[in-house]
Design an enzyme around this catalytic site. Structure first.
Site, PDB file in Angstrom:
ATOM      1  N   ASP A 167       0.842  -1.196   0.000  1.00 63.41           N
ATOM      2  CA  ASP A 167       0.000   0.000   0.000  1.00 63.41           C
ATOM      3  C   ASP A 167       0.872   1.238   0.000  1.00 63.41           C
ATOM      4  O   ASP A 167       1.969   1.231  -0.563  1.00 63.41           O
ATOM      5  CB  ASP A 167      -0.918  -0.022   1.232  1.00 63.41           C
ATOM      6  CG  ASP A 167      -2.211   0.728   1.000  1.00 63.41           C
ATOM      7  OD1 ASP A 167      -2.251   1.936   1.294  1.00 63.41           O
ATOM      8  OD2 ASP A 167      -3.168   0.116   0.510  1.00 63.41           O
ATOM      9  N   HIS A 204      -3.111   5.927   4.315  1.00 65.73           N
ATOM     10  CA  HIS A 204      -3.929   4.797   3.862  1.00 65.73           C
ATOM     11  C   HIS A 204      -3.349   3.474   4.365  1.00 65.73           C
ATOM     12  O   HIS A 204      -4.050   2.642   4.943  1.00 65.73           O
ATOM     13  CB  HIS A 204      -3.999   4.824   2.334  1.00 65.73           C
ATOM     14  CG  HIS A 204      -5.019   3.933   1.710  1.00 65.73           C
ATOM     15  ND1 HIS A 204      -4.702   2.679   1.212  1.00 65.73           N
ATOM     16  CD2 HIS A 204      -6.345   4.098   1.474  1.00 65.73           C
ATOM     17  CE1 HIS A 204      -5.797   2.138   0.688  1.00 65.73           C
ATOM     18  NE2 HIS A 204      -6.807   2.972   0.833  1.00 65.73           N
ATOM     19  N   SER A 412     -11.123  -0.778   0.562  1.00 63.38           N
ATOM     20  CA  SER A 412      -9.740  -0.767   1.059  1.00 63.38           C
ATOM     21  C   SER A 412      -9.660  -1.203   2.506  1.00 63.38           C
ATOM     22  O   SER A 412      -8.657  -1.804   2.925  1.00 63.38           O
ATOM     23  CB  SER A 412      -9.149   0.648   0.964  1.00 63.38           C
ATOM     24  OG  SER A 412      -8.791   0.981  -0.338  1.00 63.38           O
TER      25      SER A 412
END
Length: 476
Positions: A167, A204, A412
């Protein structure tokens, strides 16, 4: 005018890849992004077939220049894929590429004879697909708890399940969050701009790692910053980066991947074909996000879960809405999505532990759900005005401050919840095979939810609690 979310993200990703001209496909439909003027092929004989066939097609039918068809950049990569230039990437705008479309048409007959795919666009693989991921992060009140809350388990290095998060990188202050104190990996390359404002998508990977650790504390989590450039990477590079991520520390028990792309096909991504074939031979389980297009179109690599050769190696995960009863409005869906987990308004670690960090919203919310749902979804609440949605400068974008935890939505984040449940099952059952653990967990799941009229398995962690939200009064 309603925000044009996909085109806003196209502009954002293009700015992060200034040297790579991008186009929207297919034919302005707004389903995926790809590199202009270039196609992909397997190196060797297949690449020569592609070059010769495209040249002949351009000479005979298309009215395009055959002398522009040549190898582009390095001859090949770790995945055995080569880039073939079929046009000048600087020509035209971002609304499709006729030369690339013509090259794909030229190979259709040859692919039929070969019985497999020979050519592909060079797609953008991204965490930002039509939504951002399902929304942008939202601050939580002081003293808020993570959701899912931390399970009552002890981290034991000798028995911990190894999880690789592919990621964006770890935020500089991630270790201040107790659940991530032993998490390791790559740092986020650049967290804030020169103005000190948090960049879009930063945090994230940290948010994802926090969700895994909350659901399954007995995990050794490694985060690799494969997707640092606005959460995006070209398909040509992505296969290589996946190989690099697993080869640095060895193949883990589970890979958590919250990125992908659709491509208008049902047979996978050419650029990750070599990696997926290697994955099939390893004991690792890939858990991949189904994407946020609100669509049933196959989204890769998650959709490999439907292909017979990969159904044991890949688990595709869609998102449930905040109450856990139905699918989230943004979640992709269809027979290729094998499980659903909470993915709306989850709370996990972001940044600002000790020193608050400002963030300016990039996208404006909608007056009504852009997917046609009637519940209090993240399309329209909490309301904010974003930089990218207000081209005429008529409205000032909203700014918020993050102080550690945040609330965020998207497939996600449903993905690491599912990863955590598999890892927790491995610990509880002393199971060392993640693929067996996945089957056992799915077989034992009694919870179900409704997704577009289909009854689907719902993976609900014991420490997750539903979030009930009411819409505010309509704008005057």
């Amino acid at each position: 005018m309603a925000p044009q979310r996909f085109r806003e993200q196209f502009a954002q990703i293009q700015r992060s890849m200034p040297d790579v001209p991008l186009a929207i496909g297919p034919d302005e439909a707004g389903e995926f992004l790809y590199e202009k003027g270039v196609v992909l092929a397997r190196d060797g004989e297949e690449a020569r077939v592609v070059e010769d066939t495209v040249r002949e097609h351009f000479t005979t039918f298309a009215g395009l220049s055959p002398d522009r068809v040549r190898r582009a950049g390095p001859e090949t990569n770790r995945s055995g894929i080569t880039r073939i230039q079929v046009a000048d990437p600087s020509e035209g705008d971002g609304s499709g590429d006729p030369a690339v479309a013509g090259a794909l048409r030229a190979l259709s007959a040859a692919e039929g004879r070969a019985g497999r795919r020979l050519v592909s666009r060079n797609h953008v693989v991204s965490i930002a697909v039509n939504a951002c991921p399902g929304d942008e992060p939202v601050p939580v009140p002081p003293g808020a708890r993570p959701n899912p809350a931390a399970a009552r388990a002890v981290h034991d290095p000798d028995s911990a399940v190894s999880v690789l998060v592919v990621d964006t990188g770890l935020m500089h202050d991630h270790a201040a969050y107790p659940l991530l104190a032993h998490t390791r990996g790559d740092a986020q390359v650049e967290e804030c701009g020169e103005d000190g404002v948090l960049k879009q998508y930063c945090g994230h990977g940290t948010f994802i790692a926090g969700l895994v650790a909350a659901v399954a504390p007995n995990t050794d989590i490694t985060v690799r910053n494969t997707l640092n450039d606005a959460g995006a990477i070209l398909e040509y590079e992505f296969g290589d980066k996946l190989f690099e991520a697993v080869e640095r520390d060895g193949w883990p028990d589970v890979i958590s991947l919250s990125a992908g792309t659709s491509n208008g096909r049902t047979d996978g991504l050419l650029g990750v074909d070599a990696f997926m074939r290697e994955l099939r031979e390893q004991p690792t389980l890939l858990v991949a996000a189904a994407g946020n297009n609100g669509s049933d179109a196959h989204f890769w690599p998650a959709a490999y879960a439907e292909l017979p050769d990969y159904e044991n190696a890949v688990l595709s995960v869609g998102a449930l809405r905040a109450d856990g009863r139905q699918g989230a409005c943004f979640s992709n869906h269809g027979s290729w999505v094998r499980a659903y987990a909470p993915g709306e308004r989850l709370t996990s670690a972001l940044t600002g532990f000790g020193t608050p960090v400002p963030y300016v919203y990039q996208h404006s919310t909608y007056d009504t759900c852009r997917y046609g749902f009637g519940y209090a979804c993240t399309c329209r609440h909490p309301r904010h005005t974003g930089v990218l949605s207000e081209d005429d400068g008529s409205a000032k974008p909203d700014q918020v401050m993050f102080e550690g935890l945040a609330q965020w939505s998207g497939t996600s984040f449903a993905t690491p919840v599912a990863v955590g449940m598999i890892a927790a099952h491995m610990t509880a059952q002393a199971q060392t095979d993640p693929r067996k653990a996945r089957r056992q967990l799915m077989d034992a799941t009694t919870e179900h939810a409704d997704v577009r009229g289909a009854r689907v398995p719902a993976l609900l962690p014991p420490t997750w609690r539903p979030v009930r939200v009411s819409l505010p009064p309509a704008r005057p």
